[in-house]
Design a protein around this motif. Structure first.
Motif, short mmCIF file in Angstrom:
data_model
loop_
_atom_site.label_atom_id
_atom_site.label_comp_id
_atom_site.label_asym_id
_atom_site.label_seq_id
_atom_site.Cartn_x
_atom_site.Cartn_y
_atom_site.Cartn_z
N TYR A 160 1.01 -1.23 -0.13
CA TYR A 160 0.12 0.06 0.12
C TYR A 160 0.94 1.20 -0.09
O TYR A 160 1.98 1.14 0.32
CB TYR A 160 -0.99 0.01 1.23
CG TYR A 160 -0.23 0.29 2.53
CD1 TYR A 160 -0.16 1.38 2.85
CD2 TYR A 160 0.37 -0.86 3.20
CE1 TYR A 160 0.81 1.48 4.37
CE2 TYR A 160 1.14 -0.71 4.47
CZ TYR A 160 1.34 0.48 4.94
OH TYR A 160 1.97 0.43 6.10
N GLU A 161 0.45 2.32 -0.34
CA GLU A 161 1.05 3.67 -0.21
C GLU A 161 -0.18 4.33 0.67
O GLU A 161 -1.34 4.07 0.81
CB GLU A 161 1.22 4.23 -1.51
CG GLU A 161 -0.05 4.98 -2.33
CD GLU A 161 0.59 5.53 -3.73
OE1 GLU A 161 1.46 5.03 -4.02
OE2 GLU A 161 -0.25 6.62 -4.03
N LEU A 162 0.52 5.53 1.34
CA LEU A 162 -0.21 6.16 2.20
C LEU A 162 0.21 7.77 1.97
O LEU A 162 1.27 8.06 2.00
CB LEU A 162 -0.04 5.79 3.69
CG LEU A 162 -0.76 6.44 4.82
CD1 LEU A 162 -1.09 5.49 5.94
CD2 LEU A 162 0.10 7.94 5.01
N VAL A 163 -0.91 8.70 1.79
CA VAL A 163 -0.62 10.16 1.92
C VAL A 163 -1.73 10.83 2.68
O VAL A 163 -2.60 10.38 3.14
CB VAL A 163 -0.98 10.30 0.48
CG1 VAL A 163 -2.05 10.46 -0.26
CG2 VAL A 163 -0.11 11.91 0.17
N ILE A 164 -1.09 12.03 3.32
CA ILE A 164 -2.02 12.79 4.12
C ILE A 164 -2.20 13.97 3.11
O ILE A 164 -1.43 14.82 2.79
CB ILE A 164 -1.44 13.03 5.36
CG1 ILE A 164 -1.19 11.75 6.19
CG2 ILE A 164 -2.15 14.20 6.28
CD1 ILE A 164 -0.37 11.90 7.46
N ALA A 165 -3.57 14.25 2.78
CA ALA A 165 -3.76 15.38 2.11
C ALA A 165 -5.36 15.67 2.23
O ALA A 165 -6.35 14.78 1.80
CB ALA A 165 -3.47 15.19 0.72
N SER A 166 -5.71 16.85 2.53
CA SER A 166 -7.04 17.25 2.87
C SER A 166 -7.75 17.77 1.53
O SER A 166 -7.07 18.53 0.93
CB SER A 166 -7.00 18.70 3.87
OG SER A 166 -8.35 19.06 3.78
N ALA A 167 -8.96 17.41 1.28
CA ALA A 167 -9.61 17.77 -0.02
C ALA A 167 -9.83 19.43 0.16
O ALA A 167 -10.03 20.07 -0.96
CB ALA A 167 -11.06 17.18 -0.08
N ALA A 217 -5.16 20.28 -4.81
CA ALA A 217 -4.43 20.07 -5.80
C ALA A 217 -3.61 18.90 -5.50
O ALA A 217 -3.50 17.99 -6.42
CB ALA A 217 -3.21 21.31 -6.35
N VAL A 218 -3.11 18.63 -4.28
CA VAL A 218 -2.46 17.41 -4.21
C VAL A 218 -3.36 16.25 -4.18
O VAL A 218 -2.96 15.10 -4.72
CB VAL A 218 -1.83 17.35 -2.73
CG1 VAL A 218 -0.98 16.07 -2.30
CG2 VAL A 218 -0.67 18.60 -2.56
N VAL A 219 -4.49 16.53 -3.60
CA VAL A 219 -5.47 15.20 -3.85
C VAL A 219 -5.89 14.99 -5.38
O VAL A 219 -5.75 13.90 -5.65
CB VAL A 219 -6.87 15.73 -3.02
CG1 VAL A 219 -8.13 14.82 -3.33
CG2 VAL A 219 -6.58 15.66 -1.65
N HIS A 220 -5.93 16.19 -6.11
CA HIS A 220 -6.29 15.78 -7.53
C HIS A 220 -5.25 14.87 -8.23
O HIS A 220 -5.39 13.99 -9.04
CB HIS A 220 -6.34 17.15 -8.13
CG HIS A 220 -6.72 17.25 -9.47
ND1 HIS A 220 -5.59 17.44 -10.56
CD2 HIS A 220 -7.78 16.80 -10.39
CE1 HIS A 220 -6.22 17.08 -11.58
NE2 HIS A 220 -7.32 16.80 -11.60
N GLU A 221 -4.28 15.47 -7.87
CA GLU A 221 -3.08 14.87 -8.64
C GLU A 221 -2.80 13.48 -8.17
O GLU A 221 -2.60 12.34 -8.90
CB GLU A 221 -1.47 15.31 -8.37
CG GLU A 221 -0.45 14.96 -8.93
CD GLU A 221 -0.08 14.83 -10.24
OE1 GLU A 221 0.65 14.13 -10.69
OE2 GLU A 221 -0.76 15.59 -10.97
N TRP A 222 -2.90 13.14 -6.80
CA TRP A 222 -2.83 11.76 -6.23
C TRP A 222 -3.76 10.87 -6.78
O TRP A 222 -3.43 9.64 -7.42
CB TRP A 222 -2.81 11.75 -4.70
CG TRP A 222 -2.34 10.44 -4.24
CD1 TRP A 222 -1.34 10.02 -3.85
CD2 TRP A 222 -3.45 9.54 -3.79
NE1 TRP A 222 -1.40 8.65 -3.12
CE2 TRP A 222 -2.71 8.41 -3.02
CE3 TRP A 222 -4.86 9.60 -3.78
CZ2 TRP A 222 -3.64 7.31 -2.67
CZ3 TRP A 222 -5.42 8.37 -3.08
CH2 TRP A 222 -4.96 7.40 -2.65
N ALA A 223 -5.27 11.28 -6.56
CA ALA A 223 -6.15 10.46 -7.19
C ALA A 223 -6.20 10.05 -8.67
O ALA A 223 -6.45 9.14 -9.09
CB ALA A 223 -7.47 10.95 -7.00
N SER A 224 -6.05 11.42 -9.39
CA SER A 224 -5.90 11.10 -10.86
C SER A 224 -4.87 10.14 -11.49
O SER A 224 -5.02 9.56 -12.31
CB SER A 224 -6.02 12.43 -11.70
OG SER A 224 -4.72 13.18 -11.15
#
Length: 153
Positions: free
Chosen positions: A34-41, A46-53
């Motif tokens: 797994y990978e784990l990231v902490i980023a608030s929507a 922008a971090v959430v968008h990049e990570w998810a996409s």
């Protein structure tokens, strides 16, 4: 070299980590990368968008998203990926996590997010492996063994 992560875990705040430890522990016990990231929507959209996409192209096959209060993280992630998203509502001081839970289960049509119980991190890991098991016999075997162990306990 480590295996390519197949589960992505994202949480809105570092303060969610203690509640998400059972998810991480279950995946580690089963050897599921797994990978784990902490980023608030809300604070790092922008971090959430990049990570998810980009999750799918990185090899992620299932995402677990944990958030509290408004708890939009799972829905935002689901908007940016074709992958299944499992939301974990965090217990809050305001409404005990009902605010998080209701936010997650009331997704608009076309943007589904599977949701587990408040602070249900271990079940999120199990559900992620069950989803992976639909196309991976070794993952399915992990679930079968878990169920057999539970029946024999």
């Amino acid at each position: 070299m480590a295996e390519t992560p197949v589960v992505g875990i994202i949480m809105g705040s570092q303060s969610d980590m203690p509640a998400m430890e059972p998810c991480v522990a279950q995946l580690e016990e089963w050897g599921v990368p797994y990978e784990l990231v902490i980023a608030s929507a809300h604070r790092k959209p922008a971090v959430v968008h990049e990570w998810a996409s980009t999750a799918e192209e990185r090899g992620i096959r299932v995402i677990v998203a944990a958030a509290g209060k408004a708890a939009h993280l799972g829905g935002v992630v689901a908007a940016y990926t074709p992958l299944p998203v499992i939301a974990v509502p965090m217990k809050t001081s305001d409404l005990g996590g009902l605010d998080s839970l209701l936010s997650m289960v009331q997704m608009p049509s076309g943007v589904p997010v599977a949701t587990v119980a408040i602070n249900g991190a271990k079940n999120a890991a199990i559900l992620a492996v069950q989803i992976l098991g639909t196309g991976d016999e070794s993952m399915r075997d992990l679930i079968k063994r878990m169920k057999e162990d539970a029946a024999n306990a």
